[in-house]
Design a protein around this motif. Structure first.
Motif, PDB file in Angstrom:
ATOM      1  N   GLY A   1       0.821  -1.202   0.000  1.00  0.00           N
ATOM      2  CA  GLY A   1       0.000   0.000   0.000  1.00  0.00           C
ATOM      3  C   GLY A   1       0.852   1.247   0.000  1.00  0.00           C
ATOM      4  O   GLY A   1       2.083   1.206   0.088  1.00  0.00           O
ATOM      5  N   ASN A   2       0.197   2.389  -0.128  1.00  0.00           N
ATOM      6  CA  ASN A   2       0.851   3.688  -0.061  1.00  0.00           C
ATOM      7  C   ASN A   2       0.687   4.247   1.344  1.00  0.00           C
ATOM      8  O   ASN A   2      -0.421   4.289   1.868  1.00  0.00           O
ATOM      9  N   VAL A   3       1.791   4.703   1.938  1.00  0.00           N
ATOM     10  CA  VAL A   3       1.771   5.141   3.332  1.00  0.00           C
ATOM     11  C   VAL A   3       1.621   6.660   3.409  1.00  0.00           C
ATOM     12  O   VAL A   3       2.372   7.397   2.771  1.00  0.00           O
ATOM     13  N   MET A   4       0.636   7.109   4.157  1.00  0.00           N
ATOM     14  CA  MET A   4       0.486   8.523   4.495  1.00  0.00           C
ATOM     15  C   MET A   4       1.006   8.684   5.913  1.00  0.00           C
ATOM     16  O   MET A   4       0.322   8.386   6.895  1.00  0.00           O
TER      17      MET A   4
ATOM     18  N   VAL B   1      -2.067   3.242   5.926  1.00  0.00           N
ATOM     19  CA  VAL B   1      -1.622   2.577   4.707  1.00  0.00           C
ATOM     20  C   VAL B   1      -2.834   2.443   3.787  1.00  0.00           C
ATOM     21  O   VAL B   1      -3.828   1.804   4.146  1.00  0.00           O
ATOM     22  N   SER B   2      -2.759   3.045   2.615  1.00  0.00           N
ATOM     23  CA  SER B   2      -3.882   3.050   1.684  1.00  0.00           C
ATOM     24  C   SER B   2      -3.652   2.032   0.571  1.00  0.00           C
ATOM     25  O   SER B   2      -2.577   1.987  -0.028  1.00  0.00           O
ATOM     26  N   LYS B   3      -4.676   1.236   0.310  1.00  0.00           N
ATOM     27  CA  LYS B   3      -4.628   0.267  -0.777  1.00  0.00           C
ATOM     28  C   LYS B   3      -5.805   0.468  -1.712  1.00  0.00           C
ATOM     29  O   LYS B   3      -6.310  -0.472  -2.329  1.00  0.00           O
ATOM     30  N   SER B   4      -6.250   1.720  -1.810  1.00  0.00           N
ATOM     31  CA  SER B   4      -7.344   2.058  -2.715  1.00  0.00           C
ATOM     32  C   SER B   4      -7.196   3.500  -3.172  1.00  0.00           C
ATOM     33  O   SER B   4      -6.528   4.303  -2.515  1.00  0.00           O
TER      34      SER B   4
END
Length: 455
Positions: free
Chosen positions: A318-321, A327-330
């Motif tokens: 995922g992408n980490v903010m 952690v975003s996976k959408s």
């Protein structure tokens, strides 16, 4: 038994030292002048320096001492002694740690290398043992060693200063020297931890752009073999004029904007362009991400009519903010229209495609996902506009599904890549079987797609 005595500084043999970063010697000299020398240096009986190089230089070069108090130490392995002294005082840099760990591994004085006695008496050390003595993990040592052996000096320095982690620096060290230089420039300009963490991704984009520029030799504005797909190198604000697009001639605007804050100021321009180009009831679909979503929606609301929000999911990392520790996976996408839209086919608001596709652009959307959106909201022959072409996935999907498309990107290299991608799609279509294919006139029923996802 160790003893302390005053010895002549000129008699001391400094020899090779692993410490390179000596810090503020002048400040240390001032401290010694004010408060005295609180700790003697260490030397062997034959006056080889064991520890205290910074104190020795301060007293010799700044205070003009001819003698200095010294502890006489009967020790053979000076490397081990220097490590002990420096790690409990001023920390060694990582590159210095690599050097001293390697020296510990190579120290020998005879004996059977295979025996336990050989290891115990200090005459030979494995990598694992040397790392344990030096006090760091083997994987950290391995990363730092790759940097020392392969990186440019500026990148080694950035690692030693803590501007980049050994693991990230080791990855960058595998890049060509010009890419490493770009990375160091980005590190120097980075002011926040998040910006520093993003250096690797930024360097990857630089590398991709350079590779694209080298590989793609086609003419930027070469005539397209199909007038239905037209790609332009320009800001999207100029696309209507450059492509000679007529007002209210477009059935769908489908695009993926940059998600960072820098692009937010241009969203009103994008919404205004869509309002100008779309037919009444035309649909505007835009991937927007989550960052400052409220501000993006306010800008769209000025010109278009909000209808719905969808989600694109993926598997894998995922992408980490980091500011929110999430952690975003959408990725979110919004659906707007120009005025009212009378006809809606059944469509699924959650798109779930297993793999990321990044062959043509770092932010590239999956081709099958874009095809699904086109099938949901457009028909063969419709004119589609993508103002932020990137990897030109929208254009590729339009070519495959029999839609017309006008698209642009501000980066020349990606436009050239997009032209080549269109050629690849045409070659793929020309080689396909003559069996009857879906003509793209109707989307797959949402209930059937839900069953596929569940399966």
């Amino acid at each position: 038994m160790n003893s302390t005595t005053n010895i002549s500084i000129s008699d001391i043999q400094i020899g090779d030292r692993f410490r390179k970063d000596l810090g503020d010697i002048e400040g240390l000299a001032q401290s010694i002048s004010d408060d005295g020398l609180l700790q003697a240096i260490g030397v062997t009986p034959d006056k080889r320096l064991v520890f205290g190089l910074r104190r020795l230089l301060a007293c010799r070069d700044y205070l003009g001492w001819s003698e200095i108090p010294a502890v006489v130490i009967d020790i053979e392995n000076l490397t081990h002694a220097e490590w002990i002294e420096n790690t409990i005082r001023k920390d060694l840099t990582l590159s210095e740690m690599v050097a001293i760990t390697d020296a510990l591994r190579s120290f020998t004085r005879g004996g059977d290398r295979r025996s336990d006695q050989y290891r115990k008496n200090g005459s030979g050390v494995t990598k694992k043992d040397a790392c344990e003595i030096a006090g760091w993990k083997m994987d950290r040592y391995d990363d730092a060693k790759k940097v020392v052996e392969n990186a440019i000096d500026e990148l080694v320095g950035a690692m030693d200063k803590g501007e980049v982690s050994p693991h990230a620096a080791a990855q960058l060290a595998a890049e060509p020297k010009d890419i490493q230089k770009e990375a160091v420039k980005l590190l120097k300009n980075a002011t926040t931890a998040a910006e520093k963490r993003g250096v690797r991704a930024a360097v990857q984009r630089i590398e991709n752009s350079k590779k694209l520029a080298e590989r793609r030799q086609a003419q930027l504005n070469a005539p397209d073999t199909s007038e239905s797909i037209r790609l332009f190198h320009c800001p999207f604000q100029e696309l209507q004029k450059v492509a000679d697009l007529k007002p209210e001639s477009v059935k769908c605007v489908l695009t993926d904007i940059p998600y960072d804050g820098d692009f937010i100021g241009q969203i009103a321009d994008l919404a205004r362009l869509a309002d100008e180009l779309l037919v009444e009831g035309g649909v505007f679909i835009c991937y927007v991400g989550q960052y400052k979503l409220n501000e993006k929606l306010r800008a769209f609301d000025q010109y278009l009519t909000y209808q719905w929000m969808g989600t694109s999911k993926w598997v894998g990392p995922g992408n980490v903010m980091h500011s929110l520790n999430v952690v975003s996976k959408s990725t979110s996408f919004v659906v707007y229209t120009k005025g009212d839209r009378k006809e809606w086919v059944k469509w699924l608001d959650t798109l779930d495609f297993a793999m990321k596709e990044k062959e043509y652009h770092p932010w590239q959307r999956p081709l099958a996902e874009i095809e699904r959106l086109l099938l949901n909201f457009t028909k063969p022959g419709d004119l589609i506009v993508d103002p932020c072409g990137g990897g030109f996935t929208t254009a590729a999907a339009c070519l495959k599904l029999g839609r017309e498309c006008v698209s642009c990107d501000i980066e020349k290299a990606y436009v050239v890549t997009g032209q080549e991608r269109m050629d690849d799609v045409r070659n793929e279509l020309a080689g396909e079987s003559t069996e009857q294919l879906d003509d793209g006139t109707a989307p797959i029923d949402a209930d059937i797609e839900l069953a596929d996802v569940a399966a």
